[in-house]
Design a protein around this motif. Sequence first.
Motif, PDB file in Angstrom:
ATOM      1  N   THR A 112       0.837  -1.197   0.000  1.00  0.00           N
ATOM      2  CA  THR A 112       0.000   0.000   0.000  1.00  0.00           C
ATOM      3  C   THR A 112       0.875   1.252   0.000  1.00  0.00           C
ATOM      4  N   PRO A 113       0.803   2.072  -1.043  1.00  0.00           N
ATOM      5  CA  PRO A 113       1.624   3.294  -1.074  1.00  0.00           C
ATOM      6  C   PRO A 113       1.054   4.360  -0.163  1.00  0.00           C
ATOM      7  N   THR A 114       1.887   5.297   0.239  1.00  0.00           N
ATOM      8  CA  THR A 114       1.395   6.415   1.025  1.00  0.00           C
ATOM      9  C   THR A 114       0.425   7.247   0.198  1.00  0.00           C
ATOM     10  N   ALA A 115      -0.602   7.768   0.871  1.00  0.00           N
ATOM     11  CA  ALA A 115      -1.521   8.701   0.219  1.00  0.00           C
ATOM     12  C   ALA A 115      -1.004  10.134   0.327  1.00  0.00           C
TER      13      ALA A 115
ATOM     14  N   ALA B 270     -11.321  12.947  -2.806  1.00  0.00           N
ATOM     15  CA  ALA B 270     -10.170  13.569  -3.460  1.00  0.00           C
ATOM     16  C   ALA B 270      -9.913  14.973  -2.918  1.00  0.00           C
ATOM     17  N   SER B 271     -10.990  15.709  -2.628  1.00  0.00           N
ATOM     18  CA  SER B 271     -10.816  17.045  -2.062  1.00  0.00           C
ATOM     19  C   SER B 271     -10.125  16.983  -0.706  1.00  0.00           C
ATOM     20  N   PHE B 272     -10.509  16.005   0.099  1.00  0.00           N
ATOM     21  CA  PHE B 272      -9.842  15.808   1.390  1.00  0.00           C
ATOM     22  C   PHE B 272      -8.362  15.488   1.182  1.00  0.00           C
ATOM     23  N   GLU B 273      -8.059  14.670   0.190  1.00  0.00           N
ATOM     24  CA  GLU B 273      -6.676  14.279  -0.061  1.00  0.00           C
ATOM     25  C   GLU B 273      -5.845  15.405  -0.673  1.00  0.00           C
ATOM     26  N   ARG B 274      -6.495  16.481  -1.052  1.00  0.00           N
ATOM     27  CA  ARG B 274      -5.764  17.638  -1.566  1.00  0.00           C
ATOM     28  C   ARG B 274      -5.503  18.684  -0.478  1.00  0.00           C
ATOM     29  N   THR B 275      -5.907  18.397   0.740  1.00  0.00           N
ATOM     30  CA  THR B 275      -5.681  19.350   1.824  1.00  0.00           C
ATOM     31  C   THR B 275      -4.255  19.229   2.349  1.00  0.00           C
ATOM     32  N   ALA B 276      -3.868  20.196   3.174  1.00  0.00           N
ATOM     33  CA  ALA B 276      -2.520  20.217   3.750  1.00  0.00           C
ATOM     34  C   ALA B 276      -2.259  19.039   4.674  1.00  0.00           C
ATOM     35  N   THR B 277      -3.305  18.360   5.121  1.00  0.00           N
ATOM     36  CA  THR B 277      -3.121  17.159   5.942  1.00  0.00           C
ATOM     37  C   THR B 277      -2.246  16.148   5.225  1.00  0.00           C
ATOM     38  N   PHE B 278      -2.376  16.088   3.930  1.00  0.00           N
ATOM     39  CA  PHE B 278      -1.637  15.118   3.122  1.00  0.00           C
ATOM     40  C   PHE B 278      -0.352  15.701   2.524  1.00  0.00           C
ATOM     41  N   ALA B 279      -0.129  16.975   2.697  1.00  0.00           N
ATOM     42  CA  ALA B 279       1.067  17.603   2.126  1.00  0.00           C
ATOM     43  C   ALA B 279       1.541  18.748   3.010  1.00  0.00           C
ATOM     44  N   PRO B 280       2.027  18.438   4.214  1.00  0.00           N
ATOM     45  CA  PRO B 280       2.424  19.502   5.138  1.00  0.00           C
ATOM     46  C   PRO B 280       3.756  20.154   4.802  1.00  0.00           C
TER      47      PRO B 280
END
Length: 410
Positions: free
Chosen positions: A93-96, A196-206
């Motif tokens: 499983t790759p990181t999201a 997808a919108s959730f995965e585009r938040t800063a939570t996934f790219a700090p």
Amino acid sequence: MNLIRPFLLLTLSAALLACGGSDKKDSVPALNTQETLGAALFNDTNLSLNRTQSCATCHMADHAFVDASTDSSGATRAVSLGDDGVSLGDRNTPTAMYAAFAPDFQFAERSRFNTNQGGYTGWLGGQFWDGRATDLEAQAGGPFLNPVEMNMPDKASVISRVLENTDYAEAFEYLYGDNIFDDTEAAYDALTAAIASFERTATFAPFSSKYDKSLTGDYTYNPASLATTGKALFFSGQFTNCSTCHQLQRNNHREETFSGYEFHNIGVPENTAARTANGSAAGFTDLGLAANDAVADANNLSALEGKFRVPTLRNIGVTAPYMHNGVFASLDTVIRFYDKHLANSDNTINPETGVAWASPEIDRNISSVILQSGPKLSDTDIQGLVCFLYSLTDEQFEDQLPADAAECGL
């Protein structure tokens, strides 16, 4: 065609919002943004057949959004367990995290940096190891229907589970229109758009690693440290080829994801333990990119066999095991595996097995020109590269780094 940052593209999410907002202006639901709705959906186990698995089950927020579950021996699983409690996948499983930065799956050209290999022309981007999901929306819709993952029989069944939740029903109608549930396909597209919108938040790219802080002046690499040695090697086109495939932007770009999203066969061996556990048929071979339906009409499909998308190196220090099939347990082993391709390499033995490296699962289409370019690495070089990779760990996960990180001088 050059890569385009995905956030600048017109997304399905924006289209849905533009077309379907509800007329119920007098009532604002609890989940009143795509991001908050997506977060709830991402974490909801009720959307799997046996109500045991959510997106977050295999993409754990506390573990850099990978599957950190362990098997009966206490080792982190190389492949994930399905909703039925029995089925196992065949790929790690790759990181999201940072997934939103991958370009849509396409055949395109890409400029490379710090390399003598020239540019790249070929398939790149997409989601999953084989790029079969064009974008984040397509990826979000896949696990619900995968029989070895969330195992729902069809899209209508997923939407029925959504409708069981009053908060979801209200949010869908508020965000996507009062009639959103009249069309199962539209409702399913709305579900994937929200996730997808959730995965585009800063939570996934700090972008909060020591490397990132070094770009803003908030951290300085110790010039005498192993991490500094590794950083110099990583970005060197003379002594390594790391940046050939693992650098997306020019040096010091503040949104570097450490993947060019190319597809390569680097000679990874079969994970026989995972295959035994998941009951794969004798002789099964993972064809990688060649199994992606989007390339079915390629002129030379066999030339794509065994190629997998280059992963991001962000948080790589805390997301073991490694490779598309989880066959290696440590970064030290991964670097030694790369080095073994070089002439006169001292790394002829897999340190995890104590014997010679196993043969590639697919021994054709290997990116030999890249892999065999450059001088062999010393043990200090290898340790330095591992240390630099540790410095790509986002701040909230630094306490999960292996014990040898203490020697890096970070």
